[in-house]
Design a protein around this motif. Structure first.
Motif, mmCIF file in Angstrom:
data_model
loop_
_atom_site.group_PDB
_atom_site.id
_atom_site.type_symbol
_atom_site.label_atom_id
_atom_site.label_comp_id
_atom_site.label_asym_id
_atom_site.label_seq_id
_atom_site.Cartn_x
_atom_site.Cartn_y
_atom_site.Cartn_z
ATOM 1 N N CYS A 78 3.392 4.592 1.567
ATOM 2 C CA CYS A 78 2.395 4.969 0.560
ATOM 3 C C CYS A 78 1.960 6.420 0.736
ATOM 4 C CB CYS A 78 1.173 4.059 0.659
ATOM 5 S SG CYS A 78 1.539 2.313 0.358
ATOM 6 N N ASP A 82 -0.368 6.644 -4.717
ATOM 7 C CA ASP A 82 -0.330 5.180 -4.700
ATOM 8 C C ASP A 82 -1.727 4.588 -4.496
ATOM 9 O OD1 ASP A 82 2.541 5.275 -4.838
ATOM 10 O OD2 ASP A 82 2.532 5.786 -2.700
ATOM 11 N N THR A 83 -1.813 3.267 -4.695
ATOM 12 C CA THR A 83 -3.054 2.537 -4.465
ATOM 13 C C THR A 83 -2.765 1.346 -3.554
ATOM 14 O OG1 THR A 83 -3.885 3.130 -6.668
ATOM 15 C CG2 THR A 83 -5.008 1.328 -5.513
ATOM 16 N N SER A 101 -2.843 6.938 5.008
ATOM 17 C CA SER A 101 -1.735 7.214 4.085
ATOM 18 C C SER A 101 -2.144 8.157 2.965
ATOM 19 C CB SER A 101 -1.228 5.904 3.472
ATOM 20 O OG SER A 101 -2.149 5.412 2.507
ATOM 21 N N ALA A 103 -3.477 7.225 0.336
ATOM 22 C CA ALA A 103 -3.458 6.478 -0.921
ATOM 23 C C ALA A 103 -4.890 6.107 -1.310
ATOM 24 C CB ALA A 103 -2.620 5.213 -0.771
ATOM 25 N N LYS A 104 -5.085 5.759 -2.567
ATOM 26 C CA LYS A 104 -6.384 5.268 -3.003
ATOM 27 C C LYS A 104 -6.587 3.870 -2.423
ATOM 28 C CE LYS A 104 -9.113 4.090 -7.089
ATOM 29 N NZ LYS A 104 -9.129 3.978 -8.574
ATOM 30 N N GLY A 127 1.793 5.927 -9.805
ATOM 31 C CA GLY A 127 1.875 5.536 -8.405
ATOM 32 C C GLY A 127 2.146 4.057 -8.205
#
Length: 350
Positions: A78, A82-83, A101, A103-104, A127
């Protein structure tokens, strides 16, 4: 001891300790480098092959701890676009992995697939979507609703990562939560640790061969950390073979935990769901948690006193395949004596 994660009693099994000693004698105390550079042993690769075969996945990637396995998997797959959707009761390593990472991070309510679906439905942008859950939740001892989670992931084109630290080695003759539900083929990523049922230390990521090979070159927790020691690796390998050859251990620990759960209910305690080695006991607040823990210690019974921010106040108990009936009876006597300091929230009619 009613607070150990040594679910199968393998950390002191003579076959496991002998394997660790022999490996230390043959290879040395440590590998002194990452697997990418100078720390890769045939022992690591042998364990990876046997893990993949036992858990029914194409490939396995061995890391130094279970914590690093989650960091390596999520951090390797990720990025900022990305989430990662994380169950609110998931292990800290999954949360930290999502944060590292970049990421959200999106929470969803514990074991609430409707809330997860609602959050996934709001996803926008190019994402990817990763859903991270525990197989068996370490504090409450409850199982994730794996069939429903996979259906939601399929509907919204999300990838599921199942951290099976407390299910692997115990459920489904040791093959874990995915096999318990008969859904191993549908779970893309499984992580686990050797510090619970396998009586050692180390972690692994299980999945498709191309994904594991990608992670082998993109997981920072693998690339920049010394590899698992020969002793720990050999101990985990010996434990894996014992789990494979002696499935009675898995049946025994679940039977003993359910016996304790039933007896604790009879004493007036509020416990969680059956079917796992973890029996969580509600407490009123932090003070009553500590008072109950101290009273149990004074009677010779060790449990885990759990306080925020780790989780809401509770006494976490867990059991092993090798505990005797006499030991469990002794523990129950301690729980009976502890009721007077635990307060009305914990006990009914006490």
């Amino acid at each position: 001891m009613c607070g150990s994660n040594d679910y199968l009693g393998l950390s002191t099994d003579p076959r496991v300790t002998a394997a660790a000693a022999e490996a230390a004698s043959q290879y040395g105390a440590g590998c002194t480098g990452s697997r990418l550079l100078n720390g890769n042993l045939d022992l690591h690769e042998e364990l990876e092959r046997e893990l993949a075969d036992f858990f029914g996945k194409e490939a396995a990637l061995l890391l130094t701890t279970g914590y690093q396995a989650n960091l390596g998997a999520i951090g390797g797959l990720c990025g900022p676009a990305d989430t990662v959707y994380v169950d609110k009761e998931a292990h800290a390593s999954l949360i930290d992995a999502a944060r590292l990472s970049r990421a959200k991070l999106q929470w969803f309510h514990h074991n609430d697939t409707e809330d997860l679906a609602a959050k996934l439905a709001q996803h926008s942008g190019p994402g990817g979507k990763l859903v991270a859950v525990d197989g068996v939740y370490s504090m409450e001892g409850d199982l994730c609703p794996l069939p429903e989670l996979l259906d939601v992931c399929d509907r919204f084109d999300a990838t599921l990562l199942l951290d099976d630290a407390h299910g692997a080695g115990v459920l489904a003759a040791g093959r874990g939560t995915a096999e318990h539900f008969g859904l191993t083929d549908r779970v893309p990523l499984i992580t686990l640790t050797f510090s619970k049922a396998f009586g050692s230390i180390g972690g692994v990521v299980l999945g498709d061969e191309d994904v594991v090979e990608y992670l082998r070159h993109h997981s920072r927790s693998l690339l920049f950390s010394a590899s698992a020691s020969p002793a720990n690796t050999a101990a985990a390998l010996a434990s894996l073979r014992i789990v494979r050859d002696e499935p009675w251990r898995c049946e025994a620990v679940l039977k003993k935990a359910d016996h304790m759960r039933s007896e604790l209910l009879a004493l007036g305690y509020r416990t969680g769901e059956p079917g796992t080695p973890v029996v969580s006991l509600d407490t009123q607040d932090e003070i009553h948690t500590l008072l109950g823990w101290r009273r149990l210690m004074d009677t010779g019974v060790y449990v885990n006193a759990v306080l925020p921010p780790a989780a809401s106040p509770r006494l976490r108990t867990s059991y092993t395949a090798v505990q005797t009936e006499e030991q469990l009876d002794r523990a129950l006597a301690g729980f009976a004596l502890a009721r007077d300091v635990l307060g009305p929230v914990l006990t009914r009619g006490a």
